[in-house]
Structures are given as C-alpha cells and as structure tokens.
Write a protein that holds these residues in place. Structure first.
Motif, PDB file in Angstrom:
ATOM      1  N   ILE A  46       4.923  58.778  70.785  1.00 27.79           N
ATOM      2  CA  ILE A  46       3.723  59.316  71.571  1.00 27.79           C
ATOM      3  C   ILE A  46       4.604  60.803  71.449  1.00 27.79           C
ATOM      4  CG2 ILE A  46       3.832  59.508  73.634  1.00 27.79           C
ATOM      5  CD1 ILE A  46       3.746  56.505  74.568  1.00 27.79           C
ATOM      6  N   GLU A  47       3.281  61.523  71.766  1.00 22.66           N
ATOM      7  CA  GLU A  47       3.297  63.026  72.122  1.00 22.66           C
ATOM      8  C   GLU A  47       2.736  63.566  72.650  1.00 22.66           C
ATOM      9  OE1 GLU A  47       5.190  65.694  70.712  1.00 22.66           O
ATOM     10  OE2 GLU A  47       3.349  66.597  71.529  1.00 22.66           O
ATOM     11  N   THR A  48       3.160  64.613  74.021  1.00 24.08           N
ATOM     12  CA  THR A  48       2.002  64.673  75.331  1.00 24.08           C
ATOM     13  C   THR A  48       3.005  66.288  76.217  1.00 24.08           C
ATOM     14  OG1 THR A  48       3.493  63.482  77.095  1.00 24.08           O
ATOM     15  CG2 THR A  48       1.769  62.517  75.972  1.00 24.08           C
ATOM     16  N   SER A  49       4.089  67.002  74.616  1.00 22.02           N
ATOM     17  CA  SER A  49       4.332  68.004  75.889  1.00 22.02           C
ATOM     18  C   SER A  49       3.538  69.062  75.360  1.00 22.02           C
ATOM     19  CB  SER A  49       5.327  68.653  74.189  1.00 22.02           C
ATOM     20  OG  SER A  49       4.886  69.336  73.025  1.00 22.02           O
ATOM     21  N   CYS A  50       2.516  69.322  74.994  1.00 20.18           N
ATOM     22  CA  CYS A  50       1.089  70.156  75.010  1.00 20.18           C
ATOM     23  C   CYS A  50      -0.099  69.872  75.881  1.00 20.18           C
ATOM     24  CB  CYS A  50       1.171  71.192  73.790  1.00 20.18           C
ATOM     25  SG  CYS A  50       0.490  72.910  74.485  1.00 20.18           S
ATOM     26  N   ASP A  51      -1.387  70.005  75.095  1.00 16.46           N
ATOM     27  CA  ASP A  51      -2.281  69.747  75.600  1.00 16.46           C
ATOM     28  C   ASP A  51      -2.912  68.556  74.294  1.00 16.46           C
ATOM     29  OD1 ASP A  51      -2.372  71.591  73.163  1.00 16.46           O
ATOM     30  OD2 ASP A  51      -4.372  72.466  73.929  1.00 16.46           O
ATOM     31  N   GLU A  52      -2.347  67.865  73.598  1.00 19.28           N
ATOM     32  CA  GLU A  52      -2.680  67.479  72.380  1.00 19.28           C
ATOM     33  C   GLU A  52      -1.843  65.617  73.051  1.00 19.28           C
ATOM     34  OE1 GLU A  52      -2.606  69.737  70.205  1.00 19.28           O
ATOM     35  OE2 GLU A  52      -4.348  69.431  69.942  1.00 19.28           O
ATOM     36  N   THR A  53      -2.720  64.589  73.111  1.00 14.75           N
ATOM     37  CA  THR A  53      -1.936  63.382  73.598  1.00 14.75           C
ATOM     38  C   THR A  53      -2.294  62.759  71.992  1.00 14.75           C
ATOM     39  OG1 THR A  53      -3.449  63.037  75.691  1.00 14.75           O
ATOM     40  CG2 THR A  53      -2.664  61.054  75.007  1.00 14.75           C
ATOM     41  N   GLY A  54      -0.773  62.660  71.800  1.00 17.60           N
ATOM     42  CA  GLY A  54      -0.613  61.968  70.397  1.00 17.60           C
ATOM     43  C   GLY A  54       0.167  60.754  70.041  1.00 17.60           C
ATOM     44  N   VAL A  55      -0.633  59.251  69.036  1.00 20.67           N
ATOM     45  CA  VAL A  55      -0.023  58.015  69.469  1.00 20.67           C
ATOM     46  C   VAL A  55      -0.341  57.558  67.757  1.00 20.67           C
ATOM     47  CG1 VAL A  55       0.296  55.568  70.006  1.00 20.67           C
ATOM     48  CG2 VAL A  55      -0.666  57.221  71.710  1.00 20.67           C
ATOM     49  N   GLY A  56       0.931  58.144  67.600  1.00 22.57           N
ATOM     50  CA  GLY A  56       1.373  57.715  65.443  1.00 22.57           C
ATOM     51  C   GLY A  56       2.220  56.430  65.490  1.00 22.57           C
ATOM     52  N   ILE A  57       2.043  55.520  64.315  1.00 24.84           N
ATOM     53  CA  ILE A  57       2.669  54.386  64.183  1.00 24.84           C
ATOM     54  C   ILE A  57       3.064  54.552  63.004  1.00 24.84           C
ATOM     55  CG2 ILE A  57       2.437  52.208  63.999  1.00 24.84           C
ATOM     56  CD1 ILE A  57       0.154  51.985  66.070  1.00 24.84           C
ATOM     57  N   VAL A  58       4.539  54.137  62.508  1.00 25.81           N
ATOM     58  CA  VAL A  58       4.666  54.698  61.289  1.00 25.81           C
ATOM     59  C   VAL A  58       5.611  53.251  60.800  1.00 25.81           C
ATOM     60  CG1 VAL A  58       5.114  57.107  61.177  1.00 25.81           C
ATOM     61  CG2 VAL A  58       7.087  55.446  61.465  1.00 25.81           C
ATOM     62  N   ARG A  59       5.441  53.251  59.506  1.00 24.80           N
ATOM     63  CA  ARG A  59       6.971  51.696  58.801  1.00 24.80           C
ATOM     64  C   ARG A  59       7.797  52.067  58.065  1.00 24.80           C
ATOM     65  NH1 ARG A  59       7.645  46.519  59.458  1.00 24.80           N
ATOM     66  NH2 ARG A  59       5.514  45.771  59.682  1.00 24.80           N
ATOM     67  N   GLY A  60       8.820  52.770  58.477  1.00 27.72           N
ATOM     68  CA  GLY A  60       9.913  53.421  56.978  1.00 27.72           C
ATOM     69  C   GLY A  60       8.989  55.196  57.466  1.00 27.72           C
ATOM     70  N   HIS A  61       9.064  55.985  56.495  1.00 25.58           N
ATOM     71  CA  HIS A  61       7.848  56.137  55.947  1.00 25.58           C
ATOM     72  C   HIS A  61       6.621  56.643  55.700  1.00 25.58           C
ATOM     73  CE1 HIS A  61      12.443  58.689  55.744  1.00 25.58           C
ATOM     74  NE2 HIS A  61      12.738  57.936  54.680  1.00 25.58           N
ATOM     75  N   THR A  62       6.413  55.323  56.100  1.00 24.74           N
ATOM     76  CA  THR A  62       4.773  55.389  55.622  1.00 24.74           C
ATOM     77  C   THR A  62       4.166  55.708  57.332  1.00 24.74           C
ATOM     78  OG1 THR A  62       5.345  53.676  53.722  1.00 24.74           O
ATOM     79  CG2 THR A  62       2.955  53.891  55.118  1.00 24.74           C
ATOM     80  N   LEU A  63       2.758  56.219  57.011  1.00 25.20           N
ATOM     81  CA  LEU A  63       1.480  56.853  58.054  1.00 25.20           C
ATOM     82  C   LEU A  63       1.255  55.875  57.764  1.00 25.20           C
ATOM     83  CD1 LEU A  63       0.850  58.192  60.703  1.00 25.20           C
ATOM     84  CD2 LEU A  63      -0.652  59.556  58.563  1.00 25.20           C
ATOM     85  N   LEU A  64       0.957  54.449  59.293  1.00 29.07           N
ATOM     86  CA  LEU A  64       0.109  53.625  59.278  1.00 29.07           C
ATOM     87  C   LEU A  64      -1.276  54.221  60.248  1.00 29.07           C
ATOM     88  CD1 LEU A  64       2.501  50.863  60.198  1.00 29.07           C
ATOM     89  CD2 LEU A  64       1.281  51.328  57.818  1.00 29.07           C
ATOM     90  N   ALA A  65      -1.217  55.086  61.761  1.00 22.25           N
ATOM     91  CA  ALA A  65      -1.876  55.045  62.869  1.00 22.25           C
ATOM     92  C   ALA A  65      -1.380  56.571  62.532  1.00 22.25           C
ATOM     93  CB  ALA A  65      -1.616  54.477  63.395  1.00 22.25           C
ATOM     94  N   ASP A  66      -2.237  57.718  63.519  1.00 22.34           N
ATOM     95  CA  ASP A  66      -2.640  58.974  63.722  1.00 22.34           C
ATOM     96  C   ASP A  66      -3.256  59.424  64.602  1.00 22.34           C
ATOM     97  OD1 ASP A  66      -1.739  61.423  64.685  1.00 22.34           O
ATOM     98  OD2 ASP A  66      -1.660  62.254  62.542  1.00 22.34           O
ATOM     99  N   SER A  67      -3.677  59.165  65.854  1.00 19.64           N
ATOM    100  CA  SER A  67      -4.720  58.835  66.901  1.00 19.64           C
ATOM    101  C   SER A  67      -3.996  59.862  67.925  1.00 19.64           C
ATOM    102  CB  SER A  67      -4.878  57.033  67.852  1.00 19.64           C
ATOM    103  OG  SER A  67      -5.189  56.851  66.724  1.00 19.64           O
ATOM    104  N   ILE A  68      -5.636  60.954  68.393  1.00 22.34           N
ATOM    105  CA  ILE A  68      -5.269  61.856  68.437  1.00 22.34           C
ATOM    106  C   ILE A  68      -6.049  62.298  69.312  1.00 22.34           C
ATOM    107  CG2 ILE A  68      -5.102  64.720  68.548  1.00 22.34           C
ATOM    108  CD1 ILE A  68      -3.455  64.769  66.414  1.00 22.34           C
TER     109      ILE A  68
END
Ligand code: KG4
Ligand code: ZN
Length: 348
Positions: A10-32
C-alpha cells in the motif's frame, strides 16, 4: 505451489493511492487512484485534500487490486506499506489501513521506506537487483543518489538535493511557461519541438569548488530562477519566446547534471548497475542521455517502465517481497508514519 511470497503493498505518501500485489518478482496487480486532477487546480499537492482522497479510495483500490490479481485477501503472505518519507496525513491513511489488514488477517506487516521501494520496483521488470547497485531517485519530492549494497536491509545515501527536487523544478518551470501541472510530462512533450542547446542554463553544483563538497548533491533552485529571469528579460524586451526552446534547454540542464553525477557515482564506487526511479525517470531525454553516457563506461542502466516509475503500490509490494525472501523480520506493529524517514531505515 509456488514458494515465492504473495505480498500486498500500500502506497499513500503523496497524491496516489496505490495498491499492488506481487508474487516474488512477478507483478500480479497494480491499482491506482490518483487525486492529481484535484491538486492541479491549486498548482501543487494540497496535503489535506490528498489525505481525504486516500480515505475514500483505499477500500475500492484494495478490492480492485485483489480482483485484478485473482486472489483473496486471506491468500496473502504479508502486507507492506509506505511508512515514510512523505506527507504525514497521507501516510497515516495507508499505515492505518495496512495495520487493520495485518491484524484482521493475522499476517506480518512491513513498514517500508518509500525511496527504497522506488528502487525495488525495478525487480518486477528486470529481476533480482545486482548488488551493490547505485540508484538515482528523481521525483517531485526527492532527488537522491543511493548506494545499495543490500536492498532488503542496507541502503546508503551518497547525496541529495539541497533545495528543490528535480520534479519540483520541472513543475515550477512549467508554471512559468504556462504549461500546467504536473509540469514534467508537459515539458518532456514540448521540448521535443525545441533545441536543447538554444539557451545555456546553469548546471547546479558542478563547479570544481562545489564538487569538492557536494560531489553527489544536487541543486535546482538556481536553475529554476535562471529560467524565470530569462523569460522575464525577454518579455520585457518584447522578444518572442520559443517555449519549446526554453523547455528543451531547461530539461537539458537537469538531465546533464543528473546523468553526470549518477555515472560518476557508479565509476567512483566501482558499481556496474545504475537503477533510476521516481517520476522524472519517465523523462524521455533523461533516458536517452543516460543510456548514451553509461554505455561509454560499461554501466548497465535499469529503468522501470514509466508507469512503475511514478508512485504506485506495486513498488511497496516489491520491496516487501524482497524483505520476506531475505528473511527480514516484520515491523513492530506499533510503528507510526514518519514523514522524514531517513533512507538508512529501509524497514521501520
Ligand atoms: O514519483 P512521483 O510520481 O511522485 C513523487 O513522489 O513526487 O513524481 C512526480 C514528479 C512530478 O514533479 C512530475 O512533474 C515529474 O515527476 N514527472 C516528470 C515526467 N513525468 C513525471 N518529469 C520530467 N519528465 C517526465 N516525463
Ligand atoms: Zn515517490
């Protein structure tokens, strides 16, 4: 069954609400969900508005990420969240949400450093990070050169901006040129129609004397003032101003300093890999010039695709995953958001 950790970030340090899901180094979802349009009206991020928008966007963004990844919350192995640096009210929303998830799901929680997460995101595109690496982070909030012996635990600062961040300079110069907010993408676009050597703008902290004390530090405030003054003088004289030429020449001054210092950091520390992250890493001229200069020194440059360079949740999940794989202990669940978290604290 994969043994690689499934991590929600979960990322909320500035103006983007980001939620990402990864397995290891594989990106499964990147919602913003972004509140940038709201801030554009004011010409910059309004912290209180950003916090309120994070509150509204948090639950829908988490749900969206789970749907995209095809997972249920109970499946995740760990939760990671940006603990700092950033806007404290904005950070608090993410930290509170992450703590709630961690408690409700009984999963370990990692409060992570936003800057280190900008570096970690590259593992999603280019695999495990060669260590040591040099990382240059250039965004609206920070301009830093980092030495990264071990991403999961140890990141050292080599230098940072003494005043404006690189992205901040792009945003302020764009305002002077009437190009709107955020200024980076607008300048990048219009600069393609101009000459990068039309105007010789100053390169901050590159004189022999400055290099003795601030070899890996940056300063962009003088450049910003120089552009504003140049425009003012031309206007007063009634001269036509070529916005593409001013944009291209300004951009060149930023790119020249950033690339020179980044390559110098690699050469000085005998490091062969340079990672560039943060919103300004999306800049097309920066990408071109750094590749050209790095090739001369046999340095490999790794830059994530533009969508991963700007703030997002995937970068936080990526760092969480690196930590889980390295056996790093989770954070104390009582940790708080730290608006000025030093880079040496990779995990809170
Ligand atoms: O990493 P980021 O999304 O948020 C912060 O943590 O600040 O970076 C945003 C910054 C803004 O200043 C924006 O103008 C700049 O990155 N930026 C660019 C480009 N795209 C975004 N600067 C130069 N060229 C670009 N193409
Ligand atoms: Zn950032």
């Amino acid at each position: 069954m994969s043994h690689e950790p499934l991590v929600l970030g979960i990322e909320t340090s500035c103006d983007e609400t980001g939620v990402g899901i990864v397995r290891g180094h594989t990106l499964l979802a990147d919602s913003i969900a972004t509140s940038v349009d709201l801030h554009a009206y004011y010409g910059g991020v309004v912290p209180e508005l950003a916090s309120r928008m994070h509150l509204e966007a948090m639950v829908p963004t988490i749900k969206d990420a789970c749907t995209k990844a095809g997972i249920q919350l109970k499946d995740v192995d760990a939760i990671a969240v940006t603990g700092g640096p950033g806007l404290v009210g904005a950070l608090l929303v993410g930290v509170a949400a992450a703590k709630a998830l961690s408690m409700a799901l009984d999963k370990p929680l990692y409060g992570v450093n936003h800057l280190a997460a900008h570096v970690a995101v590259d593992t999603l595109e280019h695999g495990a990070l060669p260590e040591p690496s040099i990382a240059m982070l250039v965004s609206g909030g920070h301009s830093s050169l980092l030495h990264v012996p071990h991403l999961a635990t140890t990141v050292e600062s080599l230098g940072a901006t003494m005043d404006d961040a690189a992205g901040e300079a792009f945003d302020k110069v764009a305002r002077v040129l009437g190009l709107g907010f955020p200024g980076g993408p607008a300048i990048d676009r219009i600069a393609r129609e101009g000459s990068f050597d039309a105007i010789d703008f100053p390169r901050g902290l590159t004189s022999k004397h400055d290099l003795e004390n601030h070899r890996f530090d940056f300063s962009f405030s003088g450049l910003k003032t120089a552009v504003a003054r140049w425009v003012e003088i031309q206007e007063r004289a009634g001269n036509h101003i070529s916005v593409p030429d001013v944009a291209a020449s300004f951009q060149e001054a930023v790119v020249d300093v950033l690339t020179r210092k980044a390559i110098d950091a690699c050469v000085t520390h005998n490091v062969e890999t340079l990672i560039i992250g943060g919103g300004v890493a999306a800049n097309s001229r920066l990408r071109h010039v750094v590749m050209e200069r790095a090739a001369k020194h046999n340095i490999t440059v790794r830059i994530p695709r533009p969508g991963l360079c700007t703030d997002n949740g995937a970068m936080v999940a990526a760092l969480g995953s690196v930590m889980v794989s390295a056996g790093v202990e989770p954070s104390d669940p009582l940790f708080g958001a730290d608006s000025s978290l030093p880079i040496e604290n990779v995990r809170i």
